[in-house]
Design a protein around this motif. Structure first.
Motif, PDB file in Angstrom:
ATOM      1  N   ASN A  95      -6.810   5.287  -7.419  1.00 48.10           N
ATOM      2  CA  ASN A  95      -5.571   5.366  -8.168  1.00 48.10           C
ATOM      3  C   ASN A  95      -4.978   6.659  -7.669  1.00 48.10           C
ATOM      4  O   ASN A  95      -3.692   6.868  -7.865  1.00 48.10           O
ATOM      5  CB  ASN A  95      -5.388   5.496  -9.720  1.00 48.10           C
TER       6      ASN A  95
ATOM      7  N   THR B  68       3.264  10.202  -5.217  1.00 55.55           N
ATOM      8  CA  THR B  68       4.249   9.231  -5.388  1.00 55.55           C
ATOM      9  C   THR B  68       5.507   9.849  -4.693  1.00 55.55           C
ATOM     10  O   THR B  68       5.880  11.047  -4.884  1.00 55.55           O
ATOM     11  CB  THR B  68       4.680   8.976  -6.923  1.00 55.55           C
TER      12      THR B  68
ATOM     13  N   TYR C  72       3.109   0.279  -3.178  1.00 52.01           N
ATOM     14  CA  TYR C  72       2.082   0.091  -4.332  1.00 52.01           C
ATOM     15  C   TYR C  72       2.663  -0.851  -5.303  1.00 52.01           C
ATOM     16  O   TYR C  72       3.819  -0.953  -5.581  1.00 52.01           O
ATOM     17  CB  TYR C  72       1.657   1.295  -4.937  1.00 52.01           C
TER      18      TYR C  72
ATOM     19  N   HIS D 237      -2.761   9.287  -5.929  1.00 54.74           N
ATOM     20  CA  HIS D 237      -1.842   9.352  -4.923  1.00 54.74           C
ATOM     21  C   HIS D 237      -0.925  10.093  -4.916  1.00 54.74           C
ATOM     22  O   HIS D 237      -0.594  10.832  -5.975  1.00 54.74           O
ATOM     23  CB  HIS D 237      -1.258   7.657  -4.844  1.00 54.74           C
TER      24      HIS D 237
ATOM     25  N   PRO E 292      -1.684   7.767   0.046  1.00 54.13           N
ATOM     26  CA  PRO E 292      -2.749   7.597  -0.820  1.00 54.13           C
ATOM     27  C   PRO E 292      -3.812   9.134  -0.552  1.00 54.13           C
ATOM     28  O   PRO E 292      -3.566   9.548   0.354  1.00 54.13           O
ATOM     29  CB  PRO E 292      -3.684   6.442   0.045  1.00 54.13           C
TER      30      PRO E 292
ATOM     31  N   SER F 152       2.275  -1.703  -9.148  1.00 56.86           N
ATOM     32  CA  SER F 152       1.711  -1.127 -10.457  1.00 56.86           C
ATOM     33  C   SER F 152       1.616  -2.104 -11.572  1.00 56.86           C
ATOM     34  O   SER F 152       2.622  -2.769 -11.735  1.00 56.86           O
ATOM     35  CB  SER F 152       2.458  -0.053 -10.837  1.00 56.86           C
TER      36      SER F 152
ATOM     37  N   TYR G 205      -3.382  -0.251  -9.600  1.00 61.21           N
ATOM     38  CA  TYR G 205      -2.401  -0.121  -8.544  1.00 61.21           C
ATOM     39  C   TYR G 205      -3.073  -0.986  -7.324  1.00 61.21           C
ATOM     40  O   TYR G 205      -4.368  -0.919  -7.056  1.00 61.21           O
ATOM     41  CB  TYR G 205      -2.045   1.433  -7.900  1.00 61.21           C
ATOM     42  N   GLU G 206      -2.316  -1.790  -6.716  1.00 66.07           N
ATOM     43  CA  GLU G 206      -2.588  -2.554  -5.418  1.00 66.07           C
ATOM     44  C   GLU G 206      -1.719  -2.284  -4.398  1.00 66.07           C
ATOM     45  O   GLU G 206      -0.568  -2.167  -4.507  1.00 66.07           O
ATOM     46  CB  GLU G 206      -2.409  -3.920  -5.779  1.00 66.07           C
ATOM     47  N   CYS G 207      -2.555  -2.059  -3.205  1.00 67.85           N
ATOM     48  CA  CYS G 207      -1.507  -1.725  -2.106  1.00 67.85           C
ATOM     49  C   CYS G 207      -0.956  -3.042  -1.490  1.00 67.85           C
ATOM     50  O   CYS G 207      -1.762  -3.828  -1.217  1.00 67.85           O
ATOM     51  CB  CYS G 207      -2.281  -0.951  -0.986  1.00 67.85           C
TER      52      CYS G 207
ATOM     53  N   CYS H 199       6.895  -1.530  -8.549  1.00 68.11           N
ATOM     54  CA  CYS H 199       6.390  -0.944  -7.298  1.00 68.11           C
ATOM     55  C   CYS H 199       6.751   0.278  -7.141  1.00 68.11           C
ATOM     56  O   CYS H 199       7.832   0.936  -7.697  1.00 68.11           O
ATOM     57  CB  CYS H 199       7.100  -1.750  -6.219  1.00 68.11           C
TER      58      CYS H 199
ATOM     59  N   TRP I  46       2.222   3.978   1.848  1.00 71.86           N
ATOM     60  CA  TRP I  46       1.823   2.443   1.168  1.00 71.86           C
ATOM     61  C   TRP I  46       2.644   2.217   0.170  1.00 71.86           C
ATOM     62  O   TRP I  46       3.315   3.217  -0.632  1.00 71.86           O
ATOM     63  CB  TRP I  46       0.458   2.834   0.386  1.00 71.86           C
TER      64      TRP I  46
END
Length: 171
Positions: free
Chosen positions: A32, A36, A148, A34, A8, A150, A159-161, A3, A146
């Motif tokens: 994808n 970080t 995320y 973003h 975003p 990974s 990537y998923e929120c 994670c 968010w």
């Protein structure tokens, strides 16, 4: 699960990133894109539950703002291996990042050893394009954080929120 916490990239900046990365090899898909703020590494769902409350409280303390990126260049070094939008962290971004580090420390999560350098990865171009560099003004609206998840996949990670934390609306 692996994670990280990030910001975003949304339209119109996502469209600008797509246009910049055309012809650069392996471009980052729009979904994808973003910025970080903190890499969390492997975390269990239970570890993330406590962190979510702290990140939500942090987001409630910070107003929305805009982060400027003024260079598109090889990242993290002159030789790449990525092309990214880069820029100096604005004061609101520095404050948000510092607050997030405090949250991570409180929850016993490790902090990154390298200094924070805001960037949005546009592409993995390969050796042929790493000399690319241009100046400009690209603006990232910062309205939410968010969490995320990974997962490594070929040719790029997915990537998923897992959670969204809205910042206060600026007055």
């Amino acid at each position: 699960m692996r994670c990280f916490i990030g910001i975003p990239v949304v339209r119109p900046l996502a469209d600008q990133c797509r246009m910049l990365s055309q012809g650069m090899g392996l471009a980052t898909p729009a979904a994808n894109l973003h910025l970080t703020l903190a890499f969390l590494g492997e975390q269990s769902a239970s570890d993330l539950n406590g962190l979510k409350g702290s990140v939500s409280a942090l987001a409630d303390k910070h107003a929305s703002f805009a982060q400027l990126f003024d260079r598109c260049e090889p990242f993290p070094r002159d030789q790449g291996p990525f092309i990214a939008l880069t820029g100096k962290a604005s004061s609101p971004l520095q404050q948000l990042h510092a607050g997030l580090e405090e949250c991570l420390e409180f929850h016993g999560l490790p902090l990154e050893s390298r200094s924070f350098r805001p960037h949005i990865t546009l592409a993995r171009p390969g050796a042929a394009v790493t000399s690319f560099q241009t100046m400009g003004e690209w603006v990232l609206p910062v309205n939410a954080l968010w969490l995320y998840r990974s997962e490594w996949a070929e040719p790029l990670p997915t990537y998923e929120c897992l959670a969204r934390f809205a910042l206060k609306t600026a007055l």
